[in-house]
Write a protein that holds these residues in place. Structure first.
Motif, PDB file in Angstrom:
ATOM      1  N   ALA A 224     -16.260  36.425  -4.472  1.00 17.29           N
ATOM      2  CA  ALA A 224     -15.192  35.431  -4.421  1.00 17.29           C
ATOM      3  C   ALA A 224     -14.211  35.627  -5.577  1.00 17.29           C
ATOM      4  O   ALA A 224     -12.991  35.521  -5.400  1.00 17.29           O
ATOM      5  CB  ALA A 224     -15.785  34.025  -4.455  1.00 17.29           C
ATOM      6  N   LEU A 227     -12.014  38.623  -4.858  1.00 21.35           N
ATOM      7  CA  LEU A 227     -11.117  38.447  -3.718  1.00 21.35           C
ATOM      8  C   LEU A 227     -10.045  37.393  -3.956  1.00 21.35           C
ATOM      9  O   LEU A 227      -9.142  37.241  -3.142  1.00 21.35           O
ATOM     10  CB  LEU A 227     -11.926  38.055  -2.476  1.00 21.35           C
ATOM     11  CG  LEU A 227     -12.901  39.100  -1.959  1.00 21.35           C
ATOM     12  CD1 LEU A 227     -13.838  38.495  -0.930  1.00 21.35           C
ATOM     13  CD2 LEU A 227     -12.148  40.283  -1.363  1.00 21.35           C
ATOM     14  N   ALA A 228     -10.154  36.637  -5.040  1.00 25.05           N
ATOM     15  CA  ALA A 228      -9.233  35.533  -5.294  1.00 25.05           C
ATOM     16  C   ALA A 228      -7.767  36.018  -5.248  1.00 25.05           C
ATOM     17  O   ALA A 228      -7.468  37.137  -5.676  1.00 25.05           O
ATOM     18  CB  ALA A 228      -9.557  34.899  -6.641  1.00 25.05           C
ATOM     19  N   LEU A 230      -8.709  32.944  -2.581  1.00 21.14           N
ATOM     20  CA  LEU A 230      -9.355  32.843  -1.279  1.00 21.14           C
ATOM     21  C   LEU A 230      -8.451  32.097  -0.306  1.00 21.14           C
ATOM     22  O   LEU A 230      -7.606  31.298  -0.700  1.00 21.14           O
ATOM     23  CB  LEU A 230     -10.705  32.136  -1.408  1.00 21.14           C
ATOM     24  CG  LEU A 230     -11.754  32.834  -2.282  1.00 21.14           C
ATOM     25  CD1 LEU A 230     -13.041  32.030  -2.307  1.00 21.14           C
ATOM     26  CD2 LEU A 230     -12.020  34.252  -1.786  1.00 21.14           C
ATOM     27  N   ARG A 248     -12.838  34.540   3.026  1.00 23.20           N
ATOM     28  CA  ARG A 248     -11.517  34.998   3.438  1.00 23.20           C
ATOM     29  C   ARG A 248     -10.636  35.158   2.217  1.00 23.20           C
ATOM     30  O   ARG A 248     -10.644  34.330   1.316  1.00 23.20           O
ATOM     31  CB  ARG A 248     -10.853  33.975   4.378  1.00 23.20           C
ATOM     32  CG  ARG A 248     -11.360  33.986   5.794  1.00 23.20           C
ATOM     33  CD  ARG A 248     -10.866  35.164   6.594  1.00 23.20           C
ATOM     34  NE  ARG A 248      -9.422  35.333   6.565  1.00 23.20           N
ATOM     35  CZ  ARG A 248      -8.783  36.345   7.161  1.00 23.20           C
ATOM     36  NH1 ARG A 248      -9.471  37.267   7.805  1.00 23.20           N
ATOM     37  NH2 ARG A 248      -7.470  36.455   7.088  1.00 23.20           N
ATOM     38  N   SER A 249      -9.898  36.248   2.157  1.00 24.70           N
ATOM     39  CA  SER A 249      -8.911  36.452   1.112  1.00 24.70           C
ATOM     40  C   SER A 249      -7.524  36.451   1.741  1.00 24.70           C
ATOM     41  O   SER A 249      -7.357  36.894   2.894  1.00 24.70           O
ATOM     42  CB  SER A 249      -9.152  37.786   0.397  1.00 24.70           C
ATOM     43  OG  SER A 249      -8.125  38.048  -0.533  1.00 24.70           O
ATOM     44  N   ARG A 251      -5.185  38.252   0.788  1.00 28.30           N
ATOM     45  CA  ARG A 251      -4.631  39.608   0.663  1.00 28.30           C
ATOM     46  C   ARG A 251      -5.576  40.620   1.305  1.00 28.30           C
ATOM     47  O   ARG A 251      -6.789  40.443   1.323  1.00 28.30           O
ATOM     48  CB  ARG A 251      -4.413  39.962  -0.812  1.00 28.30           C
ATOM     49  CG  ARG A 251      -5.654  39.870  -1.674  1.00 28.30           C
ATOM     50  CD  ARG A 251      -5.344  40.063  -3.138  1.00 28.30           C
ATOM     51  NE  ARG A 251      -6.530  39.887  -3.970  1.00 28.30           N
ATOM     52  CZ  ARG A 251      -7.400  40.848  -4.252  1.00 28.30           C
ATOM     53  NH1 ARG A 251      -7.206  42.065  -3.762  1.00 28.30           N
ATOM     54  NH2 ARG A 251      -8.451  40.608  -5.006  1.00 28.30           N
ATOM     55  N   GLU A 269     -10.731  42.753 -12.186  1.00 26.64           N
ATOM     56  CA  GLU A 269     -11.854  41.967 -11.701  1.00 26.64           C
ATOM     57  C   GLU A 269     -12.596  41.319 -12.871  1.00 26.64           C
ATOM     58  O   GLU A 269     -12.870  41.971 -13.875  1.00 26.64           O
ATOM     59  CB  GLU A 269     -12.830  42.839 -10.905  1.00 26.64           C
ATOM     60  CG  GLU A 269     -12.249  43.338  -9.592  1.00 26.64           C
ATOM     61  CD  GLU A 269     -13.278  44.039  -8.739  1.00 26.64           C
ATOM     62  OE1 GLU A 269     -14.448  44.127  -9.179  1.00 26.64           O
ATOM     63  OE2 GLU A 269     -12.935  44.490  -7.640  1.00 26.64           O
ATOM     64  N   GLY A 292      -4.902  38.791   5.965  1.00 21.55           N
ATOM     65  CA  GLY A 292      -5.649  39.089   4.753  1.00 21.55           C
ATOM     66  C   GLY A 292      -6.918  39.860   5.073  1.00 21.55           C
ATOM     67  O   GLY A 292      -6.920  40.759   5.906  1.00 21.55           O
TER      68      GLY A 292
END
Length: 300
Positions: A224, A227-228, A230, A248-249, A251, A269, A292
């Motif tokens: 998470a 991927l931020a 989200l 879900r991202s 991007r 990261e 995304g």
């Protein structure tokens, strides 16, 4: 003795259907490694029975070949195998990664127990051409048709540059990822903030032992963070050991190597991210679309 120039990753394939066929492929390859100046001893990672065949056939030269039972090497996911190979090369290979490796998958274990496992193994074989491209390593992947079926062998041929059906790794991985993920079940639990503590409590309630739940929760939290931002709630479903989290991202990732390359000591990261998730989880599925990326983590 020969003196070879440093060269890119040499990824070969041998297919056989008998003990003699294995020896016919492995012995000349190991001899090539033994005869190359400046290389450490070649390595045979194979079924214990095949290692016994090699020792008998090599005779006194057996002491110059490192033998590793493949059940000690291939102990987890395809991502674990990549990490193990990278670590071994770092610790034992010569300059530039120079070493000869015979590598026989365990088709009676993870890699061959289901179509999904086989897909992940084919992904590994394809991506190895990119991940180890800078290395001067020579690998011979040994496929025994007595344990690996014809469909597996046919797919593996597409991942080895020395075959007539070799495919560009990016094209092959895109083909694997074109298969849509099954929809989440109607009863999936939405979680607005996938904090480790919340995921861990949920996983324990679904039957994961506390230690496993902690690992799964850390994988979710690290993913998470990587991927931020989200794009919506995380979804949780499943029963132990197959606990699942979908993120879900907003991007797209657009990177077939996402999570297969160790993160740099410093970078965007905040933690190990998808690398950690791939080391912990049996499956990390990534699908990009116009909105995304979807990342689905399954613990086992």
């Amino acid at each position: 003795m020969t003196t070879a120039e440093l060269s890119p990753f040499d990824h070969r394939m041998a297919v056989f259907d008998s003990d003699d066929g294995f020896l016919a492929a492995a012995l000349p390859f190991l001899g090539e490694g033994l005869g190359t100046s400046g290389e450490p001893p070649p390595v045979a990672i194979a079924a214990p029975h095949n290692l016994d065949l090699l020792r008998d056939a090599l005779g006194p030269d057996a002491k110059d070949v490192t033998c590793i039972p493949h059940t000690d090497w291939y102990t987890g996911s395809a991502a674990n195998a990549i990490a193990r190979a990278a670590a071994y090369l770092t610790a034992h290979a010569g300059p530039g990664g120079r070493i000869h490796l015979v590598m026989e998958p365990v088709w009676s274990g993870r890699a061959g127990r289901s179509a999904r496992e086989t897909t992940e193994w084919i992904r590994y074989e394809a991506l190895a051409n990119l991940l180890f491209a800078p290395m001067s390593t020579t690998a011979l992947c040994a496929y025994d048709t007595r344990t690996a079926g014809p469909a597996v062998v046919a797919a593996a041929r597409r991942t080895h540059p020395d075959t007539e059906v070799y495919e560009d790794p990016l094209r092959l991985v895109a083909e694997l990822d074109a298969v849509p993920l099954p929809l989440p079940p109607a009863g999936a639990l939405p979680l607005a903030e996938p904090h480790a503590a919340a995921v861990q409590s949920w996983a324990v309630a679904r039957g994961l032992p506390a230690a496993d739940a902690e690992l799964f929760a850390a994988a979710v939290a690290e993913s998470a963070a990587a991927l931020a931002p989200l794009g919506g709630d995380a979804l949780l479903w499943g029963e132990a050991p197959a606990c699942v989290c979908e993120l879900r991202s907003v991007r797209r990732l657009d990177d077939p190597l996402a999570g297969f390359v160790p993160p740099a000591p410093t970078g965007p990261e905040p933690g190990p991210g998808l690398w950690y998730a791939r080391q912990v989880c049996a499956y990390v599925d990534i699908r990009d679309d116009a909105r995304g990326a979807t990342v689905r983590l399954q613990y086992a």
